[in-house]
Scaffold this motif. Structure first.
Motif, PDB file in Angstrom:
ATOM      1  N   PRO A 172      -3.257  -0.749  -9.287  1.00 17.14           N
ATOM      2  CA  PRO A 172      -4.252  -2.473  -9.404  1.00 17.14           C
ATOM      3  C   PRO A 172      -2.964  -3.910  -9.419  1.00 17.14           C
ATOM      4  O   PRO A 172      -3.519  -4.510  -8.405  1.00 17.14           O
ATOM      5  N   GLU A 173      -1.419  -3.602 -10.071  1.00 16.02           N
ATOM      6  CA  GLU A 173      -1.150  -4.582  -9.882  1.00 16.02           C
ATOM      7  C   GLU A 173      -0.068  -4.572  -8.147  1.00 16.02           C
ATOM      8  O   GLU A 173       0.806  -5.943  -8.286  1.00 16.02           O
ATOM      9  N   ASP A 174      -0.867  -4.122  -7.585  1.00 16.08           N
ATOM     10  CA  ASP A 174       0.167  -3.436  -5.971  1.00 16.08           C
ATOM     11  C   ASP A 174      -0.724  -4.657  -5.226  1.00 16.08           C
ATOM     12  O   ASP A 174      -0.706  -5.214  -4.587  1.00 16.08           O
ATOM     13  N   GLY A 175      -2.074  -5.023  -6.001  1.00 14.42           N
ATOM     14  CA  GLY A 175      -2.514  -6.147  -4.988  1.00 14.42           C
ATOM     15  C   GLY A 175      -4.011  -5.340  -4.184  1.00 14.42           C
ATOM     16  O   GLY A 175      -4.090  -4.258  -4.636  1.00 14.42           O
ATOM     17  N   ASP A 176      -4.055  -6.195  -2.998  1.00 12.86           N
ATOM     18  CA  ASP A 176      -5.855  -5.820  -2.519  1.00 12.86           C
ATOM     19  C   ASP A 176      -5.197  -4.722  -0.977  1.00 12.86           C
ATOM     20  O   ASP A 176      -4.144  -5.117  -1.025  1.00 12.86           O
ATOM     21  N   PRO A 177      -5.888  -3.390  -1.201  1.00  7.67           N
ATOM     22  CA  PRO A 177      -5.043  -2.262  -0.482  1.00  7.67           C
ATOM     23  C   PRO A 177      -6.087  -2.725   1.185  1.00  7.67           C
ATOM     24  O   PRO A 177      -5.040  -2.396   1.811  1.00  7.67           O
ATOM     25  N   ARG A 178      -6.272  -3.934   1.365  1.00  3.43           N
ATOM     26  CA  ARG A 178      -6.623  -4.276   2.981  1.00  3.43           C
ATOM     27  C   ARG A 178      -6.361  -6.006   2.688  1.00  3.43           C
ATOM     28  O   ARG A 178      -5.666  -6.117   4.159  1.00  3.43           O
ATOM     29  N   GLY A 179      -4.751  -5.833   2.085  1.00  5.16           N
ATOM     30  CA  GLY A 179      -4.470  -6.872   1.850  1.00  5.16           C
ATOM     31  C   GLY A 179      -2.757  -6.035   1.801  1.00  5.16           C
ATOM     32  O   GLY A 179      -2.580  -5.289   3.215  1.00  5.16           O
ATOM     33  N   ASP A 180      -1.657  -7.321   0.950  1.00 10.70           N
ATOM     34  CA  ASP A 180      -0.032  -5.929   0.892  1.00 10.70           C
ATOM     35  C   ASP A 180      -0.480  -5.495   0.167  1.00 10.70           C
ATOM     36  O   ASP A 180       0.959  -5.043   0.019  1.00 10.70           O
ATOM     37  N   GLY A 181      -1.215  -5.213  -0.560  1.00  9.21           N
ATOM     38  CA  GLY A 181      -1.539  -3.753  -1.966  1.00  9.21           C
ATOM     39  C   GLY A 181      -0.538  -2.568  -1.322  1.00  9.21           C
ATOM     40  O   GLY A 181       0.404  -2.023  -2.289  1.00  9.21           O
TER      41      GLY A 181
END
Length: 248
Positions: free
Chosen positions: A109-118
């Motif tokens: 979850p802390e990596d961020g948006d899978p469709r963005g910079d995750g």
């Protein structure tokens, strides 16, 4: 977070975790890879693409190219030319045990948006956790289309990077990683090191016999396509086969 469009100056001045794409200052030998990343289509990489219904666990791998100037333990590595960082997964893992692979894993979850910079953050985080590399010396420069690994249900984003400032690497957690090693690109393009694996199910795929390892499956498929679209591939004999067993 800081994005490429928001900053000026060298890439090393941007973010500590390096989760930003930049082609600034890349060595010239990477130009064919950069062009390939910009033009390749998902179906040119694999016939296994993410499910249309959005199923699958989001993950990322780090495809890290180095100049080959970093000296490994035992005096190996220096002067071998451009190389790729790989690891061998621990044999006790439930998913792809014992396989050579790119560093990587599922998004947190802390990596961020899978469709963005995750995926960028996940690739760097997982590589640091698995190999001990310092993300500050890694410059991300491209992302390939998301692909799918049916056997494990992972939707994988391949993230490409240059090892701008090499750091020591090795096994961090033996429960996850058996070894960490680099492979010269010249060895990957050498026809003598190329084979086709044959699974008992009948599936065939490209593979590489390098650094006392058989690199096959998803990892070998990505390497094969990168070599091809970068124009580095040399003619090799696909009839040179290596059988796999049912545990593979």
């Amino acid at each position: 977070m800081t994005r490429a469009s928001d900053t000026q100056g060298p890439a090393r001045d941007r973010t500590r975790d390096g989760a930003v794409l930049s082609k600034e200052g890349l060595p010239g030998w990477l130009d064919p890879v950069v062009r390939a990343v910009e033009t390749v289509r998902p179906t040119q990489l694999s016939r296994f693409l993410p499910p249309a219904d959005g199923a699958g666990r989001q993950s990322a791998v780090l495809i890290l190219f180095g100049d080959g100037t970093r000296e490994e333990e035992g005096g190996k590595g220096a002067g071998r030319g451009p190389e790729l960082l790989l690891m061998e997964r621990a044999g006790s893992l439930r998913s792809h045990p014992g396989q050579p692979a790119f560093p990587g894993g599922a998004l947190d979850p802390e990596d961020g948006d899978p469709r963005g910079d995750g995926p960028l953050r996940a690739a760097l985080r997982e590589a640091e956790e698995e190999t001990g590399l310092d993300p500050a010396g890694v410059q991300l420069f491209g992302v390939l289309p998301k692909l799918y690994i049916p056997v494990s249900g992972f939707v994988v984003t391949p993230v490409l990077a240059w090892w701008r400032e090499p750091s020591p690497v090795g096994v961090v957690d033996p429960a996850e990683t058996a070894r960490v090693f680099t492979v010269p690109v010249a060895d990957l393009t050498d026809p003598a090191n190329r084979v086709t694996t044959v699974h008992p199910s009948g599936h065939r795929g490209p593979a590489f016999l390098v650094e006392s390892a058989l690199v096959w499956g998803f990892t070998a498929g990505i390497i094969d396509r990168l070599l091809h679209f970068a124009g580095w591939e040399r003619p090799w004999d696909p009839d040179k086969r290596v059988p796999l067993d049912w545990r593979a």
